[in-house]
Design a protein around this motif. Structure first.
Motif, PDB file in Angstrom:
ATOM      1  N   UNK A   1       2.202  -3.753 -45.658  1.00  0.00           N
ATOM      2  CA  UNK A   1       2.424  -3.055 -46.921  1.00  0.00           C
ATOM      3  C   UNK A   1       1.466  -1.877 -47.069  1.00  0.00           C
ATOM      4  N   UNK A   2       0.220  -2.057 -46.668  1.00  0.00           N
ATOM      5  CA  UNK A   2      -0.748  -0.959 -46.723  1.00  0.00           C
ATOM      6  C   UNK A   2      -0.310   0.188 -45.814  1.00  0.00           C
ATOM      7  N   UNK A   3       0.137  -0.145 -44.610  1.00  0.00           N
ATOM      8  CA  UNK A   3       0.623   0.881 -43.681  1.00  0.00           C
ATOM      9  C   UNK A   3       1.807   1.631 -44.291  1.00  0.00           C
ATOM     10  N   UNK A   4       2.713   0.907 -44.927  1.00  0.00           N
ATOM     11  CA  UNK A   4       3.883   1.556 -45.529  1.00  0.00           C
ATOM     12  C   UNK A   4       3.452   2.520 -46.633  1.00  0.00           C
ATOM     13  N   UNK A   5       2.483   2.123 -47.448  1.00  0.00           N
ATOM     14  CA  UNK A   5       1.973   3.022 -48.493  1.00  0.00           C
ATOM     15  C   UNK A   5       1.398   4.293 -47.876  1.00  0.00           C
ATOM     16  N   UNK A   6       0.619   4.146 -46.822  1.00  0.00           N
ATOM     17  CA  UNK A   6       0.012   5.298 -46.158  1.00  0.00           C
ATOM     18  C   UNK A   6       1.085   6.177 -45.524  1.00  0.00           C
ATOM     19  N   UNK A   7       2.071   5.544 -44.889  1.00  0.00           N
ATOM     20  CA  UNK A   7       3.188   6.289 -44.277  1.00  0.00           C
ATOM     21  C   UNK A   7       3.912   7.109 -45.336  1.00  0.00           C
ATOM     22  N   UNK A   8       4.235   6.490 -46.455  1.00  0.00           N
ATOM     23  CA  UNK A   8       4.929   7.203 -47.533  1.00  0.00           C
ATOM     24  C   UNK A   8       4.102   8.405 -47.983  1.00  0.00           C
ATOM     25  N   UNK A   9       2.787   8.208 -48.167  1.00  0.00           N
ATOM     26  CA  UNK A   9       1.919   9.302 -48.609  1.00  0.00           C
ATOM     27  C   UNK A   9       1.897  10.433 -47.584  1.00  0.00           C
ATOM     28  N   UNK A  10       1.757  10.086 -46.304  1.00  0.00           N
ATOM     29  CA  UNK A  10       1.702  11.112 -45.261  1.00  0.00           C
ATOM     30  C   UNK A  10       3.020  11.873 -45.131  1.00  0.00           C
ATOM     31  N   UNK A  11       4.135  11.181 -45.354  1.00  0.00           N
ATOM     32  CA  UNK A  11       5.446  11.827 -45.209  1.00  0.00           C
ATOM     33  C   UNK A  11       5.914  12.480 -46.513  1.00  0.00           C
ATOM     34  N   UNK A  12       5.199  12.237 -47.595  1.00  0.00           N
ATOM     35  CA  UNK A  12       5.556  12.829 -48.876  1.00  0.00           C
ATOM     36  C   UNK A  12       6.793  12.220 -49.505  1.00  0.00           C
ATOM     37  N   UNK A  13       6.972  10.920 -49.298  1.00  0.00           N
ATOM     38  CA  UNK A  13       8.100  10.210 -49.911  1.00  0.00           C
ATOM     39  C   UNK A  13       7.558   9.133 -50.846  1.00  0.00           C
ATOM     40  N   UNK A  14       8.395   8.710 -51.803  1.00  0.00           N
ATOM     41  CA  UNK A  14       7.904   7.717 -52.765  1.00  0.00           C
ATOM     42  C   UNK A  14       8.831   6.520 -52.914  1.00  0.00           C
ATOM     43  N   UNK A  15       9.851   6.438 -52.083  1.00  0.00           N
ATOM     44  CA  UNK A  15      10.754   5.286 -52.156  1.00  0.00           C
ATOM     45  C   UNK A  15      11.369   5.028 -50.785  1.00  0.00           C
ATOM     46  N   UNK A  16      11.925   3.835 -50.628  1.00  0.00           N
ATOM     47  CA  UNK A  16      12.625   3.483 -49.378  1.00  0.00           C
ATOM     48  C   UNK A  16      13.776   4.461 -49.142  1.00  0.00           C
ATOM     49  N   UNK A  17      14.471   4.848 -50.212  1.00  0.00           N
ATOM     50  CA  UNK A  17      15.601   5.774 -50.078  1.00  0.00           C
ATOM     51  C   UNK A  17      15.137   7.138 -49.556  1.00  0.00           C
TER      52      UNK A  17
END
Length: 64
Positions: free
Chosen positions: A40-56
């Protein structure tokens, strides 16, 4: 830039690819031998790095 490895660490790239393939958090954790909290922590970091805020948004990014 579509090259994930330029933006993410190797571990984050692995998590992102498995998450994109609709693996659940538990299965990713077991496969990578890390805790579900780490996934879950990795997913949060991935979202931040990619500039996305949802699974969609993540899925749209991955399919570009």
């Amino acid at each position: 830039d579509k090259n994930l490895s330029d933006k993410l660490t190797q571990t984050e790239t692995t998590v992102a690819m498995l998450y994109h393939r609709n693996w659940n958090i538990k299965d990713i954790a077991e496969h990578m031998q890390i805790t579900e909290r780490n996934v879950l922590n990795h997913i949060q970091i991935i979202f931040a790095k990619l500039g996305v805020s949802s699974k969609e948004e993540f899925e749209k990014y991955m399919e570009q």
